[in-house]
Design a protein around this motif. Structure first.
Motif, PDB file in Angstrom:
ATOM      1  N   VAL A   1      51.214  40.871  56.580  1.00 15.56           N
ATOM      2  CA  VAL A   1      51.584  40.121  55.380  1.00 15.56           C
ATOM      3  C   VAL A   1      52.789  39.250  55.702  1.00 15.56           C
TER       4      VAL A   1
ATOM      5  N   GLU B   1      55.525  36.245  53.947  1.00 11.06           N
ATOM      6  CA  GLU B   1      56.063  35.450  52.856  1.00 11.06           C
ATOM      7  C   GLU B   1      57.046  34.465  53.474  1.00 11.06           C
TER       8      GLU B   1
ATOM      9  N   HIS C   1      54.004  39.632  43.187  1.00  8.63           N
ATOM     10  CA  HIS C   1      53.189  39.480  44.387  1.00  8.63           C
ATOM     11  C   HIS C   1      54.095  39.488  45.609  1.00  8.63           C
TER      12      HIS C   1
ATOM     13  N   THR D   1      51.386  45.077  48.064  1.00  6.74           N
ATOM     14  CA  THR D   1      50.318  45.346  49.030  1.00  6.74           C
ATOM     15  C   THR D   1      50.452  46.766  49.566  1.00  6.74           C
TER      16      THR D   1
ATOM     17  N   GLN E   1      47.038  34.274  49.656  1.00  5.62           N
ATOM     18  CA  GLN E   1      46.935  35.186  48.513  1.00  5.62           C
ATOM     19  C   GLN E   1      47.512  34.464  47.299  1.00  5.62           C
ATOM     20  N   TYR E   2      46.606  33.878  46.503  1.00  6.79           N
ATOM     21  CA  TYR E   2      46.987  32.967  45.432  1.00  6.79           C
ATOM     22  C   TYR E   2      46.582  33.469  44.056  1.00  6.79           C
TER      23      TYR E   2
ATOM     24  N   CYS F   1      46.576  39.490  40.385  1.00  8.08           N
ATOM     25  CA  CYS F   1      46.108  40.789  40.883  1.00  8.08           C
ATOM     26  C   CYS F   1      45.053  41.420  39.992  1.00  8.08           C
TER      27      CYS F   1
ATOM     28  N   GLU G   1      40.917  38.333  48.635  1.00  6.29           N
ATOM     29  CA  GLU G   1      42.032  37.833  49.437  1.00  6.29           C
ATOM     30  C   GLU G   1      42.677  38.934  50.267  1.00  6.29           C
TER      31      GLU G   1
ATOM     32  N   ILE H   1      51.559  35.120  51.267  1.00  4.10           N
ATOM     33  CA  ILE H   1      51.804  35.226  49.826  1.00  4.10           C
ATOM     34  C   ILE H   1      52.919  34.268  49.419  1.00  4.10           C
TER      35      ILE H   1
ATOM     36  N   ARG I   1      53.767  29.196  43.534  1.00  3.11           N
ATOM     37  CA  ARG I   1      52.524  29.467  42.813  1.00  3.11           C
ATOM     38  C   ARG I   1      52.451  28.664  41.512  1.00  3.11           C
TER      39      ARG I   1
END
Length: 479
Positions: free
Chosen positions: A23, A25, A60, A65, A170-171, A174, A182, A195, A201
């Motif tokens: 993951v 960011e 997010h 996750t 990852q857009y 959830c 995703e 993310i 976003r």
């Protein structure tokens, strides 16, 4: 090794590539090993005994996750909810699902040193619960099992060759099943998730594309509207190799420029009740149907799709029938016993079948074409909405004596809602009605138009006379 649970398939990649990025960011990342250790630390904090369901109300990022993986390894199911949902709606979801506690961002701060736990999940154990709009006036919870998600990850890998080196954006929110696609088609196949922050976003398309370029995004799965925006502004991530549209109808106009770029584009179809997607169809090298839309394709691995008539018999190719889905993707069903539970039936061979309520037909080449719903359910911004649920909440408003909600379609074929209401008093104002609706419903469920009526027109049998309801026409969005 048994890899028919979400966590066990993830754990295989932890062993194969512990130092690979899982993951990322802006400004931070987590490897497969680090994500696994964070999941164990979260389990250490809440205990290892399985729970019926654990709620997730988090931002997010890496922590949410890890929290999902912790819940799954623990042998429990997770129930996600966005911060933006009305408090009353979140409370209803958590209560009806029997959630024993909720993990928040604060819960995941100052985690203890992780313990070492075994995987307690089972292939037929519940993995997650997603709530969708219900005809009864209340949202209904769909229970999806571990093996169904693993099957979908396998189907995704088989069709798209996803693996180490790929980066998925990852857009999605959830609480929608594109989020499942995703996250789990990525982590269960050795790829990475990128993310973006809430600011990105909620920001411009240019900001989102810049984020994708910074992190080498190779895959995007989104609603058709995201593709339409990318097409309109003639932009895409430079490393993109796969663009997926799902959640609503995709039209040729949405990809007129994108289809000639150096990546593939797919149209997908599948209700939440059948685990993300049941069919795939590549559109960048295909001609649209006569109405400007594309077929939804053929079944994914482990799934069978039939077109059945009212007597549950197979229709000849070209004949319209209900799209019915069998196989690994079919979920356990709904929490409780909502009226929609009748859509899960057993076929003549004793297999579990889901009647989607969608109408379609089979083309001569074997691909499926989607037409529209049998009932009044519509898709708005890629989410299923039952007008009856919105109508029920409208009638609970102190400002409304009587109200009805109807769905219409704009010139582009996209659905929108109109509310018709008789005010309960002379000081009734639209802003108060909207405020009430937003306290009970997700924002995309609130009608775009409101029509004040002296009375709701009725037929001789006392039912609403739709022919006498004035239609507020909506122009298509300019491109």
């Amino acid at each position: 090794m048994n890899i028919k649970t979400i966590y066990s398939r993830f754990a295989r990649w932890v062993k194969l590539q512990p130092d690979a990025i899982a993951v990322v960011e802006d400004g931070r990342s987590a490897t497969y090993r680090e994500l696994d250790e964070m999941a164990d630390a979260i389990i250490t904090k809440f205990g290892h005994q399985p729970y019926r369901a654990i709620g997730l109300v988090m931002s997010h990022g890496i922590e949410v996750t890890a929290a999902m993986l912790a819940i799954l390894k623990n042998g429990s199911a997770y129930l996600p909810a966005e911060h933006s949902l009305p408090t009353e709606r979140i409370r209803y979801m958590m209560q009806t699902a029997g959630v024993e506690f909720v993990i928040t961002d604060e819960f995941c701060r100052q985690l203890p040193k992780p313990g070492h736990f075994s995987d307690r999940s089972l292939p037929d154990g519940p993995a997650y619960i997603l709530y969708t709009s219900g005809t009864s006036g209340r949202p209904k919870g769909v229970i999806v099992e571990n093996h169904s998600v693993v099957n979908y990850a396998e189907a995704f890998e088989k069709e798209f060759n996803v693996g180490p080196g790929d980066v998925m954006l990852q857009y999605s929110v959830c609480s929608f099943d594109i989020f499942v696609e995703e996250v789990f088609t990525t982590l269960l196949n050795g790829a990475a998730i990128a993310i973006p922050s809430k600011e990105i976003r909620d920001g411009s398309l240019a900001d989102l594309m810049d984020f994708c370029n910074r992190h080498g995004v190779t895959e995007i799965s989104g609603f058709p509207y995201l593709l339409a925006d990318m097409n309109r502004y003639k932009c895409h991530p430079r490393d993109l190799r796969l663009l997926i549209s799902g959640g609503d109808v995709i039209r040729a106009a949405y990809i007129s420029w994108l289809k000639d770029r150096d990546f593939v584009i797919y149209n997908t179809y599948g209700p939440s009740e059948t685990t993300v997607c049941a069919t795939y169809f590549r559109v960048d090298n295909a001609l649209p149907l006569d109405d400007g839309t594309y077929p939804v394709g053929k079944p994914v691995k482990g799934v069978e799709v039939r077109i059945l008539d009212e007597n549950m018999l197979e229709t000849p190719d070209g004949n319209v029938g209900e799209i019915c889905i069998l196989g690994e993707g079919v979920s356990r069903g709904y929490l409780g016993n909502p009226p929609e539970g009748k859509n899960f039936v057993t076929d003549a061979e004793g297999r579990r079948l889901y009647r989607s309520g969608d109408l379609g037909y089979r083309l001569p080449d074997g691909n499926l074409a989607f037409l529209h719903r049998k009932d009044r359910q519509v898709m708005i911004l890629g989410r299923r909405v039952e007008p009856e649920e919105v109508e029920n909440v409208l009638n609970e408003s102190p400002c409304v004596e009587r109200g009805v909600v109807r769905a219409f379609y704009d010139e582009q074929g996209l659905a929108y809602l109109t509310a018709y209401f008789v005010p309960s008093h002379k000081n009734c104002i639209i802003s108060r009605i909207k405020e009430f609706l937003l306290s009970r419903l997700a924002d995309f469920m609130v009608p775009e138009f409101f029509v004040k009526m002296e009375e709701i027109p009725l037929t001789a049998r006392g039912k609403v006379n739709d022919r006498l309801l004035p239609v507020v026409m909506k122009e298509r969005d300019r491109q």
